[in-house]
Design a protein around this motif. Structure first.
Motif, PDB file in Angstrom:
ATOM      1  N   LEU A  14       1.452 -12.271   5.895  1.00 23.62           N
ATOM      2  CA  LEU A  14       0.774 -12.489   4.619  1.00 23.62           C
ATOM      3  C   LEU A  14       1.538 -11.824   3.487  1.00 23.62           C
ATOM      4  O   LEU A  14       1.713 -12.419   2.417  1.00 23.62           O
ATOM      5  N   LEU A  15       2.016 -10.618   3.700  1.00 24.91           N
ATOM      6  CA  LEU A  15       2.774  -9.930   2.659  1.00 24.91           C
ATOM      7  C   LEU A  15       4.028 -10.721   2.292  1.00 24.91           C
ATOM      8  O   LEU A  15       4.358 -10.863   1.109  1.00 24.91           O
ATOM      9  N   GLU A  16       4.709 -11.261   3.276  1.00 24.11           N
ATOM     10  CA  GLU A  16       5.908 -12.053   2.997  1.00 24.11           C
ATOM     11  C   GLU A  16       5.567 -13.298   2.180  1.00 24.11           C
ATOM     12  O   GLU A  16       6.289 -13.661   1.258  1.00 24.11           O
ATOM     13  N   ARG A  17       4.448 -13.960   2.512  1.00 18.06           N
ATOM     14  CA  ARG A  17       4.030 -15.135   1.738  1.00 18.06           C
ATOM     15  C   ARG A  17       3.683 -14.740   0.310  1.00 18.06           C
ATOM     16  O   ARG A  17       4.038 -15.445  -0.649  1.00 18.06           O
ATOM     17  N   LEU A  18       3.001 -13.609   0.148  1.00 17.45           N
ATOM     18  CA  LEU A  18       2.670 -13.135  -1.196  1.00 17.45           C
ATOM     19  C   LEU A  18       3.935 -12.831  -1.994  1.00 17.45           C
ATOM     20  O   LEU A  18       4.019 -13.153  -3.183  1.00 17.45           O
ATOM     21  N   LYS A  19       4.913 -12.231  -1.352  1.00 16.14           N
ATOM     22  CA  LYS A  19       6.185 -11.942  -2.025  1.00 16.14           C
ATOM     23  C   LYS A  19       6.857 -13.221  -2.491  1.00 16.14           C
ATOM     24  O   LYS A  19       7.391 -13.283  -3.605  1.00 16.14           O
ATOM     25  N   GLU A  20       6.826 -14.263  -1.637  1.00 19.69           N
ATOM     26  CA  GLU A  20       7.438 -15.542  -2.008  1.00 19.69           C
ATOM     27  C   GLU A  20       6.731 -16.173  -3.201  1.00 19.69           C
ATOM     28  O   GLU A  20       7.382 -16.634  -4.145  1.00 19.69           O
ATOM     29  N   HIS A  21       5.413 -16.206  -3.163  1.00 17.41           N
ATOM     30  CA  HIS A  21       4.647 -16.785  -4.269  1.00 17.41           C
ATOM     31  C   HIS A  21       4.899 -16.013  -5.564  1.00 17.41           C
ATOM     32  O   HIS A  21       5.070 -16.607  -6.631  1.00 17.41           O
ATOM     33  N   ALA A  22       4.892 -14.687  -5.465  1.00 12.23           N
ATOM     34  CA  ALA A  22       5.114 -13.852  -6.647  1.00 12.23           C
ATOM     35  C   ALA A  22       6.518 -14.069  -7.206  1.00 12.23           C
ATOM     36  O   ALA A  22       6.694 -14.203  -8.419  1.00 12.23           O
ATOM     37  N   ALA A  23       7.499 -14.133  -6.330  1.00 10.91           N
ATOM     38  CA  ALA A  23       8.891 -14.311  -6.769  1.00 10.91           C
ATOM     39  C   ALA A  23       9.072 -15.639  -7.488  1.00 10.91           C
ATOM     40  O   ALA A  23       9.800 -15.714  -8.486  1.00 10.91           O
ATOM     41  N   LYS A  24       8.423 -16.701  -7.010  1.00 10.50           N
ATOM     42  CA  LYS A  24       8.524 -18.004  -7.664  1.00 10.50           C
ATOM     43  C   LYS A  24       8.040 -17.940  -9.109  1.00 10.50           C
ATOM     44  O   LYS A  24       8.481 -18.715  -9.955  1.00 10.50           O
ATOM     45  N   ARG A  25       7.127 -17.021  -9.371  1.00 16.70           N
ATOM     46  CA  ARG A  25       6.560 -16.895 -10.715  1.00 16.70           C
ATOM     47  C   ARG A  25       7.161 -15.726 -11.500  1.00 16.70           C
ATOM     48  O   ARG A  25       6.720 -15.420 -12.595  1.00 16.70           O
ATOM     49  N   GLY A  26       8.139 -15.078 -10.894  1.00 17.90           N
ATOM     50  CA  GLY A  26       8.787 -13.946 -11.561  1.00 17.90           C
ATOM     51  C   GLY A  26       7.852 -12.761 -11.730  1.00 17.90           C
ATOM     52  O   GLY A  26       7.930 -12.045 -12.730  1.00 17.90           O
ATOM     53  N   MET A  27       6.986 -12.552 -10.764  1.00 14.75           N
ATOM     54  CA  MET A  27       5.977 -11.493 -10.853  1.00 14.75           C
ATOM     55  C   MET A  27       6.129 -10.527  -9.689  1.00 14.75           C
ATOM     56  O   MET A  27       6.726 -10.868  -8.666  1.00 14.75           O
ATOM     57  N   SER A  28       5.550  -9.347  -9.852  1.00 11.66           N
ATOM     58  CA  SER A  28       5.449  -8.432  -8.723  1.00 11.66           C
ATOM     59  C   SER A  28       4.292  -8.899  -7.840  1.00 11.66           C
ATOM     60  O   SER A  28       3.425  -9.662  -8.280  1.00 11.66           O
ATOM     61  N   VAL A  29       4.290  -8.453  -6.606  1.00 15.39           N
ATOM     62  CA  VAL A  29       3.195  -8.807  -5.699  1.00 15.39           C
ATOM     63  C   VAL A  29       1.876  -8.298  -6.272  1.00 15.39           C
ATOM     64  O   VAL A  29       0.860  -8.998  -6.248  1.00 15.39           O
ATOM     65  N   GLN A  30       1.890  -7.098  -6.818  1.00 15.79           N
ATOM     66  CA  GLN A  30       0.673  -6.525  -7.394  1.00 15.79           C
ATOM     67  C   GLN A  30       0.144  -7.405  -8.520  1.00 15.79           C
ATOM     68  O   GLN A  30      -1.042  -7.743  -8.543  1.00 15.79           O
TER      69      GLN A  30
END
Length: 60
Positions: A14-30
């Motif tokens: 789940l953390l890896e998926r969150l990192k991918e989604h966040a990166a696509k939007r140029g955001m931090s996971v937080q």
């Protein structure tokens, strides 16, 4: 508005998926998680408002 700390324990996948989604939007996971929670909260409040309006005015 003040801030508080929320600590979560999530699995690695789940953390890896969150990192991918966040990166696509140029955001931090937080930031991504907080925006997702805010959006979900808005959706719930909006739906409640729609339901209350329909009760008051009836369905159109």
């Amino acid at each position: 508005m003040g801030t508080s700390v929320l600590s979560l324990r999530i699995d690695h996948e789940l953390l890896e998926r969150l990192k991918e989604h966040a990166a696509k939007r140029g955001m931090s996971v937080q930031d991504y998680v907080v925006r997702t929670l805010i959006r979900d909260d808005f959706d719930e409040r909006f739906q409640s408002a729609v339901e209350e309006t329909e009760k008051f005015y009836g369905r159109t």
